[in-house]
Design an enzyme around this catalytic site. Structure first.
Site, PDB file in Angstrom:
ATOM      1  N   GLU A 200       0.684  -1.221  -0.098  1.00 14.19           N
ATOM      2  CA  GLU A 200      -0.080  -0.107  -0.033  1.00 14.19           C
ATOM      3  C   GLU A 200       0.708   1.205  -0.045  1.00 14.19           C
ATOM      4  OE1 GLU A 200      -2.914  -0.471   3.062  1.00 14.19           O
ATOM      5  OE2 GLU A 200      -3.988  -2.009   2.159  1.00 14.19           O
ATOM      6  N   GLU A 313      -4.607 -10.027  -0.128  1.00 17.33           N
ATOM      7  CA  GLU A 313      -5.215 -10.019   1.178  1.00 17.33           C
ATOM      8  C   GLU A 313      -6.929  -9.957   0.954  1.00 17.33           C
ATOM      9  OE1 GLU A 313      -3.090  -7.026   4.044  1.00 17.33           O
ATOM     10  OE2 GLU A 313      -5.001  -6.399   3.778  1.00 17.33           O
TER      11      GLU A 313
END
Length: 395
Positions: A200, A313
């Site tokens: 991220e 994820e």
């Protein structure tokens, strides 16, 4: 999701609703098609779970580092009860997951309270669920600990290593790069599948600089910082002459992949959570697949380098620290809903050839303390490594 405290103390946890705010990604056609082929019951009777079988005690030398004792310990050939490769199997666990996201307990820099004993226990359990895991970072010697644990347990396990850089300081990237290189020098790459640089990174960079679009002018500045780390990692690994080429990739929130970054990597890993998109549990699995195909797989296929893509994820939380966050609107955080997501997603994704890392191995108490809400409650296991009230499907 965040790995350690360093960046988030300064920036705060990013708003995860933003990457999934597009209403177009609410279809459940994938799930409906799969269920029409092979309908399985969605509800599991929740009952008390027998405590995990006692795990075998691990004999570890005291006062020496993993790297220093690697040669002697790996050649001990012990077949006694202290042999980490001789451990009891839990009949409730099935090797049904493509991969699982994992961070060893106590791997948050600078506290660093992890241990080889704990990682060996984790690898023994994880090896009964999957044959590959992904790490987020390399701080606190976790790369070496995981590779050492795999060697001692003698399980079939492949690791996607991780480096968790931050946009505002080059030191964390360099520190983790050096730890990864040292571990590769010691253990080789037989159990390493690739190295993921960034988790991220683009989302965090844009949030910190007032941007919202990964391919915007602001995003391109952040992309060059990340690409510099990616290129440096590729060169450092190539210089080791490992005998095989390790792919180098990056992970980010599903809608925040910069095109220039994707053109510089061999693969992308996408964090996709139906919970943060306020999707109901009955639509969650299909939504994750639709989002992944539309936002990641199809755009990547148009690039000249054709980077591979994984779901980095995906999962469902089972609890919340506070009442205000125990629902995403249509559905609640609960073990019953985690069971539904597992039933709807795992075997169907395996059948469709979707490469994914289920989020996550166990609950992380540090996230509960620092972020609250559902952040510390995504594990298949509780933080004490007791399996939650769920049933692992046979795929």
């Amino acid at each position: 999701m965040p790995l350690n405290n360093t960046y988030n103390q300064a920036q705060g946890y990013s708003n995860m609703e933003t990457p999934y705010s597009n209403p177009a990604y609410s279809s459940s056609q994938w799930l409906e098609k799969e269920q029409s082929r092979n309908r399985r019951s969605k509800w599991i009777i929740i009952g008390s779970v027998v405590a995990l079988l006692g795990l075998v005690a691990i004999g570890v030398g005291v006062g020496v580092t993993v790297a220093k004792n690697h040669k002697s310990s790996s050649k001990s050939g012990s077949s006694s009860s202290n042999d980490p490769s001789n451990f009891a199997l839990d009949t409730r666990l099935k090797k049904s997951f493509y991969g699982i996201a994992y961070t060893p307990y106590g791997s948050q820099y600078p506290e660093c309270g992890n241990s080889l004993d704990d990682v060996i226990t984790d690898i023994q359990l994880l090896s009964q669920l999957t044959d590959q895991i992904r790490l987020y970072g390399a701080d606190c010697n976790q790369t070496a600990l995981v590779l050492e644990a795999i060697e001692r347990t003698k399980v079939n396990m492949t690791v996607w290593l991780g480096n968790y850089p931050i946009p505002t300081d080059p030191a964390p990237y360099e520190r983790q790069r050096d730890a990864i290189i040292d571990a590769l020098k010691t253990y080789g790459a037989d159990h390493v599948a690739g190295i993921t640089v960034g988790n991220e990174f683009m989302l965090n960079y844009l949030n910190a600089n007032g941007g919202t679009v990964a391919d915007s002018d602001i995003g391109k500045v952040g992309a060059q910082l990340l690409i510099s780390n990616i290129t440096d990692t590729r060169n450092a690994v190539a210089a080791l002459n490992l005998g095989k080429t390790l792919p180098i990739g990056t992970a980010d929130a599903g809608s925040f992949f910069n095109t220039e970054v994707l053109e510089a990597v061999d693969y992308g890993m996408s964090n996709i959570h139906a919970w943060f998109a306020n999707v109901s549990i009955d639509q969650a699995a299909g939504w994750v697949n639709d989002f992944f195909q539309t936002n990641n797989v199809q755009p990547a296929a148009q690039l000249s380098n054709h980077p591979d893509f994984f779901i980095a994820e995906t999962g469902w939380p089972t609890a919340s620290k506070d009442v205000g966050n125990e629902s995403n609107g249509p559905s609640v955080a609960s073990e019953a809903n985690l069971q539904i997501f597992i039933n709807d997603f795992v075997c169907n994704a395996n059948k469709n050839g979707t490469k994914y890392f289920f989020f996550e191995y166990f609950d992380e108490t540090w996230k509960d303390a620092q972020f609250g809400g559902v952040e510390g409650h995504w594990g298949l296991f509780y933080s004490n490594r007791t399996l939650k009230n769920i049933e692992i499907p046979t795929c």
